[in-house]
Motif scaffolding. Structure first.
Motif, mmCIF file in Angstrom:
data_model
loop_
_atom_site.group_PDB
_atom_site.id
_atom_site.type_symbol
_atom_site.label_atom_id
_atom_site.label_comp_id
_atom_site.label_asym_id
_atom_site.label_seq_id
_atom_site.Cartn_x
_atom_site.Cartn_y
_atom_site.Cartn_z
ATOM 1 N N GLN A 40 -10.184 8.964 4.833
ATOM 2 C CA GLN A 40 -10.391 10.378 4.519
ATOM 3 C C GLN A 40 -11.723 10.582 3.792
ATOM 4 N N TYR A 41 -12.037 9.689 2.857
ATOM 5 C CA TYR A 41 -13.331 9.771 2.172
ATOM 6 C C TYR A 41 -14.480 9.602 3.168
ATOM 7 N N ALA A 42 -14.311 8.652 4.097
ATOM 8 C CA ALA A 42 -15.376 8.391 5.065
ATOM 9 C C ALA A 42 -15.607 9.584 5.979
ATOM 10 N N ALA A 43 -14.527 10.207 6.454
ATOM 11 C CA ALA A 43 -14.675 11.373 7.323
ATOM 12 C C ALA A 43 -15.409 12.496 6.602
ATOM 13 N N ALA A 44 -15.064 12.726 5.341
ATOM 14 C CA ALA A 44 -15.744 13.768 4.567
ATOM 15 C C ALA A 44 -17.193 13.402 4.317
ATOM 16 N N ALA A 45 -17.475 12.102 4.166
ATOM 17 C CA ALA A 45 -18.844 11.661 3.881
ATOM 18 C C ALA A 45 -19.787 11.887 5.049
ATOM 19 N N LEU A 46 -19.266 12.078 6.246
ATOM 20 C CA LEU A 46 -20.140 12.358 7.387
ATOM 21 C C LEU A 46 -20.874 13.681 7.213
ATOM 22 N N ASP A 47 -20.317 14.563 6.367
ATOM 23 C CA ASP A 47 -20.943 15.860 6.083
ATOM 24 C C ASP A 47 -21.064 16.698 7.353
ATOM 25 N N ALA A 48 -19.982 16.738 8.111
ATOM 26 C CA ALA A 48 -19.955 17.516 9.347
ATOM 27 C C ALA A 48 -19.677 18.981 9.045
ATOM 28 N N ALA A 49 -20.105 19.848 9.933
ATOM 29 C CA ALA A 49 -19.915 21.289 9.762
ATOM 30 C C ALA A 49 -19.620 21.921 11.117
ATOM 31 N N PRO A 50 -19.010 23.116 11.134
ATOM 32 C CA PRO A 50 -18.744 23.804 12.393
ATOM 33 C C PRO A 50 -20.019 23.956 13.226
ATOM 34 N N ALA A 51 -19.846 23.916 14.535
ATOM 35 C CA ALA A 51 -20.922 24.085 15.522
ATOM 36 C C ALA A 51 -21.776 22.832 15.705
ATOM 37 N N LEU B 157 2.179 9.130 -0.939
ATOM 38 C CA LEU B 157 3.602 8.846 -1.090
ATOM 39 C C LEU B 157 3.800 7.379 -1.480
ATOM 40 N N PRO B 158 4.954 7.032 -2.018
ATOM 41 C CA PRO B 158 5.233 5.637 -2.361
ATOM 42 C C PRO B 158 5.213 4.740 -1.124
ATOM 43 N N PRO B 159 5.017 3.428 -1.315
ATOM 44 C CA PRO B 159 5.056 2.497 -0.181
ATOM 45 C C PRO B 159 6.347 2.613 0.604
ATOM 46 N N GLU B 160 6.223 2.395 1.914
ATOM 47 C CA GLU B 160 7.363 2.384 2.839
ATOM 48 C C GLU B 160 7.982 3.764 3.066
ATOM 49 N N SER B 161 7.364 4.826 2.597
ATOM 50 C CA SER B 161 7.908 6.166 2.841
ATOM 51 C C SER B 161 7.894 6.473 4.335
ATOM 52 N N ALA B 162 8.985 7.043 4.823
ATOM 53 C CA ALA B 162 9.122 7.324 6.267
ATOM 54 C C ALA B 162 8.600 8.726 6.578
ATOM 55 N N ALA B 163 7.319 8.963 6.324
ATOM 56 C CA ALA B 163 6.753 10.305 6.477
ATOM 57 C C ALA B 163 6.802 10.804 7.909
ATOM 58 N N VAL B 164 6.586 9.912 8.876
ATOM 59 C CA VAL B 164 6.490 10.359 10.269
ATOM 60 C C VAL B 164 7.832 10.826 10.819
ATOM 61 N N ALA C 293 0.829 -1.205 0.000
ATOM 62 C CA ALA C 293 0.000 0.000 0.000
ATOM 63 C C ALA C 293 0.864 1.256 0.000
ATOM 64 N N PRO C 294 0.377 2.329 -0.615
ATOM 65 C CA PRO C 294 1.084 3.602 -0.516
ATOM 66 C C PRO C 294 0.938 4.175 0.891
ATOM 67 N N VAL C 295 1.643 5.244 1.154
ATOM 68 C CA VAL C 295 1.520 5.961 2.427
ATOM 69 C C VAL C 295 0.700 7.213 2.155
ATOM 70 N N ASP C 296 -0.530 7.230 2.645
ATOM 71 C CA ASP C 296 -1.420 8.366 2.427
ATOM 72 C C ASP C 296 -1.365 9.319 3.607
ATOM 73 N N LEU C 297 -1.256 10.600 3.297
ATOM 74 C CA LEU C 297 -1.217 11.637 4.319
ATOM 75 C C LEU C 297 -2.464 12.503 4.229
ATOM 76 N N ARG C 298 -2.882 13.036 5.390
ATOM 77 C CA ARG C 298 -3.983 14.007 5.426
ATOM 78 C C ARG C 298 -3.467 15.281 6.076
ATOM 79 N N PHE D 266 0.368 17.120 9.643
ATOM 80 C CA PHE D 266 -0.336 16.062 8.924
ATOM 81 C C PHE D 266 -0.434 14.804 9.766
ATOM 82 N N GLU D 267 -1.346 13.934 9.351
ATOM 83 C CA GLU D 267 -1.494 12.604 9.919
ATOM 84 C C GLU D 267 -1.361 11.593 8.782
ATOM 85 N N VAL D 268 -0.908 10.399 9.115
ATOM 86 C CA VAL D 268 -0.925 9.301 8.154
ATOM 87 C C VAL D 268 -2.305 8.662 8.224
#
Length: 396
Positions: free
Chosen positions: A192-203, A167-174, A132-137, A184-186
């Motif tokens: 990331q798609y799931a968090a956005a799909a919650l459709d959350a908003a401020p307040a 990033l490519p697999p095995e990237s030492a991002a942390v 798997a690649p290393v995905d950052l948010r 950022f977080e790994v």
């Protein structure tokens, strides 16, 4: 270490991983880390080589083998150069004998493959076990995608998420200073798609019912500019305690935590009953969607463990539904490609909860495929972990 000694060490580690898989013990990563701690004489090149051997063998063998040697022999059957290292040299493995036992190669046992969602075809097999690649948010409180691009020029944008960087697999991002600074977080793109799909908003008042170490809660805080009220809950004290230092590093102040007792979750959340605008239920599951990151999970799944996951998921969905305010939303998600944990689970929920409806268009265009009342993400189709999600709307 000699190449043959590396192979023998990998065999010994595979013995421990296979035993843990059968007994429900520690993860492969933890076992590997402890094994390397005990072998301080191993240099960095040795450690990388041993890790590669261990995980290549796990990816090759579809179920817990009779021994670590059997797993390594399966890999050696595909790699002649590796087979030559079974030479009986000091600290190396004994020579291969005719008819020695091997593990079974392949993605998974046919009985397990039969449980996959109908959308999972042959083209997914290789992708589900590829590295798997290393995905950052990007943490939007401190940084943006452009900052990640500057820090990691060898990466690329993740389709459909404004804050993601791959990033490519095995990237030492942390190990980058920007991580310690909370920029950022790994986090895999599927989460990331799931968090956005919650459709959350401020307040909004938000409950993350199965928060674990807090990755989803932190993503929600980032998406809402740290201006929502997020309650992160879990029954695992050790995992939940990871959230406070992560939130401090990220500069997040909108999250509070609550440790729940198993079986008493509903009572311990009585003060939130009917008051949450959004509830995230990322339920415990088989993890079948994460095999490319944790391939040994194939060795762990049994019918009884799957039955327990399915029962827990239904119970947690019902608890989550109690928290949702009239007209609010519940996002159900599992990192699984098994139909019982995905589309079937949502169908059962809708039968138990008349008046609830399913939202459409919860994912970016081109991401995911319709899977009954929800959506399925897969490595081959979407470039992310296997994931099922559905956003459910409570009656007003």
């Amino acid at each position: 270490m000699t190449p043959a000694a590396r192979v023998q060490t990998a065999i010994e580690i595979l013995d421990a991983i296979a035993a843990a898989a059968r007994e429900g013990g520690s993860s492969a990563d933890r076992i590997l880390s402890e094994a390397m701690r005990q072998r301080r004489y191993a240099g960095s090149k040795d450690r990388r080589a041993i890790r590669a051997l261990v995980y290549d063998a796990i990816r090759t063998v579809r179920s817990a083998p009779p021994s670590g040697r059997a797993a390594m022999l399966t890999l050696a059957d595909e790699q002649p150069d590796l087979a030559a290292l079974f030479d009986g040299s000091p600290y190396g493995p004994a020579p291969i004998e005719a008819g020695e036992a091997r593990g079974e190669s392949g993605l998974a046992a046919p009985t397990l493959v039969a449980l996959f969602d109908p959308l999972i075809g042959d083209e997914e097999a290789g992708a589900m076990l590829a590295r798997a690649p290393v995905d950052l948010r990007a943490n939007c409180i401190k940084a943006q995608q452009a900052d990640l691009a500057a820090h990691f020029p060898d990466g690329e944008a993740i389709a459909g998420v404004a804050d993601g960087w791959r990033l490519p697999p095995e990237s030492a991002a942390v190990q980058h200073p920007a991580y310690a600074d909370g920029q950022f977080e790994v986090q895999d793109a599927a989460s990331q798609y799931a968090a956005a799909a919650l459709d959350a908003a401020p307040a909004m008042r938000i409950v993350d019912l199965c928060a674990g170490g807090g990755g989803k809660a932190l993503a929600l805080a980032s998406l809402t500019g740290d201006r929502s009220e997020i309650l992160a809950c879990d029954i695992n004290r050790a995992r939940l305690q990871q959230l406070a230092p992560r939130a401090e590093r990220a500069g997040v102040t909108s999250i509070t935590t609550r440790l729940l007792n198993p079986g008493q979750e509903a009572d311990m959340l009585a003060d939130w009953r009917g008051h949450a605008a959004r509830v995230f239920v990322d339920a415990p599951c088989s993890g079948s969607g994460t095999w490319r990151r944790s391939p040994e999970l194939r060795w762990r799944l049994t019918p009884s463990r799957l039955d327990k996951h399915v029962a827990d998921q239904a119970r947690l969905m019902d608890i989550g539904a109690e928290m949702v305010a009239p007209g609010g939303k519940l996002l159900y998600a599992v990192c699984s490609v098994i139909a019982r944990e995905g589309r079937a689970q949502v169908d059962d929920f809708l039968n138990r909860h008349p008046g609830w409806t399913v939202d459409d268009n919860v994912l970016p265009p081109g991401i995911g495929r319709s899977a009954g009342a929800g959506f399925l993400l897969t490595p081959a189709h979407d470039g992310c972990d296997g994931f099922f999600l559905a956003r459910l709307a409570a009656p007003c």
